[in-house]
Structure formats: structure tokens, C-alpha cells
Design a protein around this motif. Structure first.
Motif, PDB file in Angstrom:
ATOM      1  N   ARG A  79      -3.552   6.573   5.255  1.00 45.14           N
ATOM      2  CA  ARG A  79      -3.064   7.121   3.934  1.00 45.14           C
ATOM      3  C   ARG A  79      -3.556   7.775   2.991  1.00 45.14           C
ATOM      4  O   ARG A  79      -3.728   8.095   2.490  1.00 45.14           O
ATOM      5  N   SER A  80      -5.287   6.021   3.284  1.00 46.90           N
ATOM      6  CA  SER A  80      -5.681   6.190   2.084  1.00 46.90           C
ATOM      7  C   SER A  80      -6.907   7.784   1.969  1.00 46.90           C
ATOM      8  O   SER A  80      -6.638   8.589   0.925  1.00 46.90           O
TER       9      SER A  80
ATOM     10  N   GLY B  57       0.529  -1.147   0.044  1.00 42.43           N
ATOM     11  CA  GLY B  57      -0.261   0.065  -0.047  1.00 42.43           C
ATOM     12  C   GLY B  57       0.745   1.240  -0.083  1.00 42.43           C
ATOM     13  O   GLY B  57       0.114   2.212  -0.416  1.00 42.43           O
ATOM     14  N   ASN B  58       2.333   1.162  -0.222  1.00 45.38           N
ATOM     15  CA  ASN B  58       3.204   1.919  -0.022  1.00 45.38           C
ATOM     16  C   ASN B  58       4.110   1.667  -0.997  1.00 45.38           C
ATOM     17  O   ASN B  58       5.820   2.136  -0.301  1.00 45.38           O
TER      18      ASN B  58
ATOM     19  N   ASN C  29      -3.055   2.023   6.316  1.00 49.93           N
ATOM     20  CA  ASN C  29      -3.845   1.958   5.041  1.00 49.93           C
ATOM     21  C   ASN C  29      -4.793   2.920   5.040  1.00 49.93           C
ATOM     22  O   ASN C  29      -4.667   3.877   4.039  1.00 49.93           O
TER      23      ASN C  29
ATOM     24  N   THR D 229      -2.607   2.483  -2.544  1.00 50.41           N
ATOM     25  CA  THR D 229      -3.116   2.394  -0.973  1.00 50.41           C
ATOM     26  C   THR D 229      -4.541   1.640  -0.537  1.00 50.41           C
ATOM     27  O   THR D 229      -5.162   1.338  -0.253  1.00 50.41           O
TER      28      THR D 229
END
Length: 761
Positions: free
Chosen positions: A483-484, A40-41, A480, A515
Motif C-alpha cells: 500500500r505504501s 494503516g488503512n 502495508n 499507511t
């Protein structure tokens, strides 16, 4: 607590149950770039630092020398008409090491890199499907590769030098009536017994089909399920799948019949065996490797899918982009090149942009294999996506060339690519299976940072390992989710970028997409569990997202590796905007079909609205079309650089040769045409096509006599390049009619490959 959670998950059947063959497939190869996207990153700095290879001087010399000579001596129309490959071509292949590309030099081979083999396979598509297959099969999954990796020293010493010289022509017998994409379900049966001479042997019965090179092969790598009813090997009755080497001429072996795949005249046919007796020592790897055949195949395919079929697709796509770009500027309607009309121009732009992306993915992935990776997920992406793209691009080329594309004959440039495209989509596992089962299914199990560890800890009832995996997974999801949300609100700007300039935005958006992909993967595995394995349409959409994140990353890697050339930016912008729209479409499909309580409702309603309100990609806009198309519509150094590694025929050749000649001459006559156009604007000349005004332009001293002759000759060559083939009634009837068919391509009086005694190993 964790012990009870673990047992509850196991008893509830929340985790997928894996068969032995599925487990071996999952254990094959390693995790490469795709692992970054499941986290996801993605670390784009690390991905940009990955190897992006170049050919050695020796490999480049082979590409520029023997490959060009091979293509020049092949008349693809004549071979398609007669369904024969001339003896001289086979001799040339053998004498110049085309069968030895992957075989180490110590055994008489070339020892070329994966990238070189792929590049050669891409280039020789110009020699025709039959010749390409004769080169590709010995240099991909089969006798040479498996023997080199797993064979005994005796097997290597015997087979590899003979394979390198073309004395052995191999084929690989895997597919059966009931085992196509589900290759692990083969019914080919072998029973182990001790013969009167005291040696262990196997009595084989099998029926194989769709086997490339089978009609001309004298060495078969046979995938067969062996049984040992007397337990002679002391491993039980079911020994599993093995790969055995069989020789043409063995009693009970039937080989030589032909299939007819789409009318494309490469050698393909069935293999039958009835009570064929072979020494058990003929198992690749010897008796110790009896029953290890499936693992061998999965390990070889882990990186192997990235080589031959993607190379064929890329070679075809690059050729189509080149000739369609040229044709769009040579062919005129309404007194203007059709390539300047927006409809055809959009098709040419798609060909140009996506062939750039495809070549980037090919080189990036082959370079990874050369660096020691065997990425099964990425290689499956390449096989599925690039062959699908090739099929759609062949339709684009047909659309632009229109009538010239549908009239077959020696001057038709694109019909063979169009007709043959479905073949690559079908072989090595149908693309439907690859997309709906392999890419995401294998990716989630192998590339997710915690999923595989969690499954293994539950199966082993290891609560300590389970606790670490579960806590890591939950922690990763929380991070995540944050982050999303941030990347959604900032349109990816919070993701950062390792570069500046025109391509920086694409890194941010791909980070944002990764992400969201990681979050969706986590939620799908949690809420759907073991049922996810059966939801092929749903996992196919996740596979699309993963595939296009990788393909876009490969495109950016190419742009950096080739020096961030400003003249390539139109292709980069096209490819990345196209890819981001594919990612967006994949996400929308996942949201609309997320069948789970509460979470599914949110995705289908509010989540779907938010997804469409702030899309990751909107697609290719009209302002990107003309610059992308112009790259392959403009004769010059830039186009020649992009054509590197592609066979460009001599201008004296029919078909593409005469087209390129007209393309060049039109480029050179442009200044003269400009003079005439200026005279038309000044009303010195009436309106009309420059070629129709040449006499008047000369008379009124707009152009010189030399320039007038240049315009006339260019027009003659241009009109000639538009022509299509025509045949007399007798010629037309004779095309494709039955002829005396020899055994494959080896002429009656030509030296035959040396056959080794049946069963020798």
C-alpha cells in the motif's frame, strides 16, 4: 518453531516489561479512531459515521441562560486585582446547578452530556480563570465523578446531592513534591489499623501541592498509598493506591494556604496531613475498593482528558480568533486596516483556521465519550495538542494587537489568555510527558492490531496465540508495504475517498499518511523493541504524526456534519494544509533519527530524499491566507454562526464590547466610505482617510448629512476602541496590593458550605 521464537524474544528482552501501574493504565479505556490509523488503512466511511453530537434543548437553554448571566456578573479585571470572587457569584453557581453538571438527576444534578459539560466549560472561560476553575473542578476528575462511577450506594446518597448543591466544595489531592507527571510514585502514606471502636481506619501522612480549589475546599479526594502491616484485610501489607474522602476540620489536616500560579487568581494551594485518622470506609467504593485507586483514576482519565482542559483551550482560541479578527479590521495604520497587510493577515488566518480545527476535535471526541467510548489515546492527544495550540495562538493574538495587548487593565482583551496558557499545559501531566510517553506509547500498546496480543502471549507463554498474532502482524506489514509504495507513487490517489469535491484530496493524503505511519510503527517496534520506551524524542515525533492525522480527520468530520458549507472551506483548507505539513515534518524527524542497522541508514539517506521529493503536505500557501482571515474579519451571519457557543459581550461593555461595536459600525459605514473612495478616484476629493474628508465630501454633495454624521460617529467609536487603560499613581500602586484576604470567596457574613462531621461517609 513459534515456541522457540517466542522464548527467544522473551529471553532477549525484546518486549517491554510493564509495571502494575503501567498495565492498569494500558487496560483503561478502549480503542477508538486511533486504531484505524495504526492499521494503516483507515475506514473513513466508518469514521464519518461516528457520532458528532449536538446539545439538547435543556443543555442549550443552560448555555444561553445561566452561563450568559454568570459571565455578565463577573468583572474579570476586578477579580484579578483583588484576587477575590464575590459571594454573589458563588451563590449564583450553587443556585443554578453549576456544581451539578455531571451528577445524575436522581441525586439532584443536571445529568448533562459530556459534550454539554465541555461546551459550558469552554464558554465560561469568559468569566475569568477563578470562576472557571470553581466550575470545572467539581465537574471533572474528583469526588463527584469518582463517587458516581465507583462509590457505594451510601456514598452516592450522601455526597452527590450535597456536591450538586455546592454544600461540598471538592478538590483532588494527587500531585506531590516527588510525584508530578509520574503520579503513580506518590509518597502519601496510610497505615491501616483497627481503632478502639472496632472499626478499620487509616492513619494518613501526606504533603500535596498544586491542588486546584484546595484553599476553599471542604471535601478532599486524596490519592494515598495504603499499607496493612497487620494484614487486617488479608491482602498483604502493600494495598496499593486508594482514593479516600477527607473532610475539612479533621484533626491533623492543614488546608487553606495559597500558591500563586502565574499571578492568575484561581484558587490553588497545598494540602498537608499529619496523622490524619479516617475510616477505611471513606475509601471511594468502600473497603472493597481499597487498592483500586490507580485503576479508577486511569479509567476516569481515559475519557476525562478530552473534556476540561481541551474545553478551556478551545474556548480561549475561539475568543482570540474572534477578537483578533475584529481588531485587525478596526485598527488602522498607513490609512488601512492592519488586517489587510500580509503580516498581520497571516496571524489572523492561523487563528481562524486552527480554532476551527480545535473546535472540530473537541466536539468529535466528546461525542465519542457520550457514545460510550473512553479513548485514552485520543483524550491525551486533545489535552496535549489543543493546549499547545492555544499557547501559540495566544502569541499570535498578542502580536497582532501589539501595544494594546501588553497594557494591562479592564480594556485588555487577550493578556489573561496569554498569561494563563502555560498553566493548562502543565496540569494533568506535563505536555512533554504526554507527547513523549503517553500518546504513542499507550497508542502502540493499545491501538496496534497485534502488538498487545503478542506481548500478552509471550508473557503467558501461549504459543498458539503468539503464532496467530505474529503471522497477522507479518501479513499486515506485507500488505502495508505494498500500500505504501502504491500510495507514494499515486500521491494517495490509490487510497480512495468517501467523498467528492474540494475535500476529497485530504482523505487520500491522510490514508497515505496512515499507511506510512503504520509501517514506521511496525519497524520501530521490531528494530528498537523495548528500547523504544526510552526514546522519547523519537516516539514524540510519531505521536505528532498520529495526533495530526486525528486532528485533520476531526476537521473533515466537522465539515461533513455541518453540511459541507462552502463558506467554511477557507478554514478547512487552511487547517488541513497546516496539519498535513505537521505530519510531513513529523515523518522527516522520524526518518532522520531512526537508529537501527541498515534500515536506519536507508531512512536517513535514500528514504529521506524520497520523502522530501514527494511530500504529503507542503504547508499553507499565501493564497490561502486572505480567505481564511476574511472569515473572522467580516461582520455577518457566517461569523455569528462560527461564534455559536462563544460569549459575545454587549457593545456597551469595555474591552471586547467596545471593539465589537466599532467592528459592526465600520461594516455598516462601508458603503459611505466607498462613496468617498470613488470620489477620490474621480478627483472630486483629494487623497486622504474618509473620516478626514467628511466635511469636504458633504460640502461637495458626495454624501448626505446623515451619512456624514455616521462617518463621524463611527470614527469616534473606532478611535475609542484603540485606547488602552491608564491609571493614576495611586491607582497603579493599589493594583495587586495586599488586601485583607478572606477564606476563599466566601464573605465574612455569607452562609458557609455545610460541613459534615469528620470521617462521616
Amino acid at each position: 518453531m513459534f515456541q522457540s521464537i517466542m522464548m527467544g524474544m522473551k529471553n532477549a528482552g525484546m518486549l517491554p516489561r510493564l509495571s502494575d501501574t503501567e498495565r492498569q493504565a494500558l487496560e483503561a479505556g478502549d480503542v477508538w479512531a486511533e486504531g484505524e490509523f495504526f492499521k494503516g488503512n483507515p475506514d473513513f466511511k466508518a469514521l464519518l459515521a461516528e457520532n458528532y453530537g449536538q446539545l439538547t434543548a435543556e443543555e442549550q437553554a443552560f448555555l444561553d441562560g445561566p452561563c450568559e448571566e454568570l459571565i455578565a456578573m463577573c468583572d474579570t479585571w476586578e477579580m484579578s486585582r483583588t484576587r477575590q470572587v464575590p459571594d454573589a457569584v458563588f451563590d449564583f453557581l450553587a443556585e443554578n446547578g453549576f456544581f451539578a453538571l455531571l451528577i445524575p438527576k436522581q441525586y439532584g444534578g443536571k445529568g448533562f452530556s459530556v459534550l454539554a459539560r465541555s461546551t459550558i466549560m469552554a464558554k465560561i472561560q469568559a468569566a475569568g480563570a477563578a470562576v472557571a476553575a470553581i466550575v470545572v473542578i467539581p465537574n471533572s476528575l474528583g469526588a463527584a465523578e469518582l463517587t458516581e462511577k465507583y462509590g457505594t450506594e451510601e456514598q452516592k446518597a450522601h455526597y452527590l446531592p450535597r456536591l450538586a448543591k455546592g454544600e461540598y466544595i471538592p478538590c483532588f489531592g494527587l500531585t506531590e513534591l516527588t510525584a508530578g507527571s509520574d503520579a503513580a510514585s506518590i509518597k502519601a502514606d496510610g497505615e491501616v489499623f483497627r481503632d478502639e471502636d472496632g472499626h478499620l481506619k487509616a492513619r494518613l501522612n501526606f504533603s500535596k501541592r498544586y491542588i486546584t480549589l484546595a484553599p476553599i475546599a471542604n471535601l478532599i479526594s486524596l490519592a494515598v498509598r495504603l499499607r496493612d502491616p497487620e494484614n487486617l484485610l488479608e491482602r498483604g501489607e502493600d494495598l496499593g493506591i486508594s482514593v479516600m474522602l477527607l473532610h475539612k476540620g479533621m484533626e491533623g489536616l492543614s488546608i487553606g494556604a495559597r500558591h500563586d500560579p502565574m499571578g492568575v487568581s484561581f484558587h490553588n494551594g497545598p494540602i498537608y496531613g499529619e496523622n490524619v485518622v479516617a475510616p477505611l470506609a471513606n475509601t471511594i467504593g468502600g473497603i472493597d475498593y481499597v487498592g483500586k485507586g490507580w485503576k479508577m483514576l486511569m479509567e476516569s482519565l481515559a475519557g476525562g482528558r478530552a473534556i476540561s482542559l481541551p474545553a478551556s483551550a478551545v474556548g480561549g482560541a475561539r475568543m482570540l480568533a474572534s477578537v483578533t479578527g475584529a481588531y485587525s479590521m478596526v485598527r488602522e495604520q498607513f490609512n488601512m486596516p492592519i488586517g489587510l497587510m500580509e503580516g498581520p493577515q497571516a496571524k489572523v488566518a492561523r487563528l481562524a483556521g486552527l480554532q476551527y480545527l480545535m473546535e472540530a476535535a473537541r466536539v468529535y471526541s466528546c461525542s465519542a465519550v457520550d457514545a460510550g467510548h473512553e479513548p485514552p489515546v485520543v483524550s491525551a492527544i486533545l489535552k496535549q495538542q489543543l493546549t499547545e495550540l492555544m499557547r501559540s495562538l495566544s502569541i499570535d493574538a498578542m502580536d497582532v494587537m501589539a501595544g494594546a495587548a501588553i497594557q494591562r487593565g479592564p480594556n485588555n482583551i487577550v493578556s489573561d489568555a496569554y498569561i494563563g496558557a502555560p498553566i493548562n499545559i502543565t496540569v494533568e501531566g506535563a505536555n512533554i510527558l504526554t507527547r513523549t510517553l503517553i500518546i504513542y506509547g499507550q497508542g502502540a500498546n493499545r491501538s496496534h492490531p497485534y502488538a498487545r496480543t503478542l506481548v500478552e502471549s509471550v508473557e503467558a507463554e501461549d504459543s498458539t496465540r503468539f503464532r496467530k498474532a505474529l503471522l497477522g502482524w507479518v501479513g499486515g506489514m506485507v500488505v502495508n508495504f505494498g500500500r505504501s509504495m502504491t500510495r507514494y507513487l499515486t500521491r494517495g490517489r490509490s487510497a480512495g475517498t468517501p467523498v467528492s469535491g474540494a475535500t476529497a484530496t485530504y482523505y487520500r493524503r491522510l490514508g497515505w499518511a496512515s499507511t506510512r505511519f503504520a509501517i514506521l510503527s511496525d519497524l520501530a517496534m521490531i528494530f528498537m523493541g523495548a528500547k523504544l520506551k526510552a526514546k522519547g524524542n523519537f516516539t514524540g515525533r510519531l505521536a505528532d504524526v498520529l495526533s495530526w492525522i486525528f486532528l485533520c480527520t476531526a476537521t473533515l468530520r466537522r465539515f461533513e456534519a455541518e453540511g459541507r458549507r462552502a463558506e467554511d472551506l477557507p478554514l478547512v483548507h487552511y487547517a488541513l494544509n497546516y496539519g498535513l505539513k505537521e505530519i510531513q515534518d513529523g515523518f522527516e524527524g522520524v526518518y532522520a533519527n531512526f537508529d537501527a542497522p541498515v534500515v536506519g541508514w536507508w531512512f536517513k539517506s535514500v528514504g529521506g530524499w524520497l520523502l522530501r521529493l514527494n511530500p504529503i503536505g507542503k504547508g499553507v500557501t499565501d493564497d490561502l491566507l486572505a480567505p481564511a482571515a476574511a472569515v473572522v474579519q467580516t461582520h455577518g451571519d457566517h461569523l455569528q454562526r462560527l461564534q455559536a457557543g462563544l460569549h459575545v459581550p454587549a457593545e456597551s461593555d469595555r474591552g471586547a464590547g467596545r471593539l465589537y461595536r466599532a467592528f459592526r459600525m465600520l461594516h455598516e459605514v462601508r458603503p459611505v466610505h466607498a462613496k468617498i473612495s470613488q470620489a477620490i478616484k474621480a478627483r472630486t476629493l483629494p487623497k486622504g482617510h474618509p473620516a478626514d474628508l467628511v466635511h469636504l465630501a458633504l460640502e461637495r454633495q458626495v454624501i448626505t448629512a446623515e451619512e456624514a454624521e455616521q462617518v463621524r460617529e463611527t470614527r469616534r467609536v473606532q478611535l475609542e476602541s484603540w485606547g488602552v487603560d491608564e491609571f493614576s499613581p495611586e491607582e497603579y500602586v493599589r493594583i495587586g496590593s495586599s488586601t485583607a484576604v478572606t477564606e476563599g470567596f466566601i464573605g465574612k457574613d455569607a452562609p458557609r458550605p455545610k460541613l459534615v462531621a469528620s470521617g462521616q461517609a
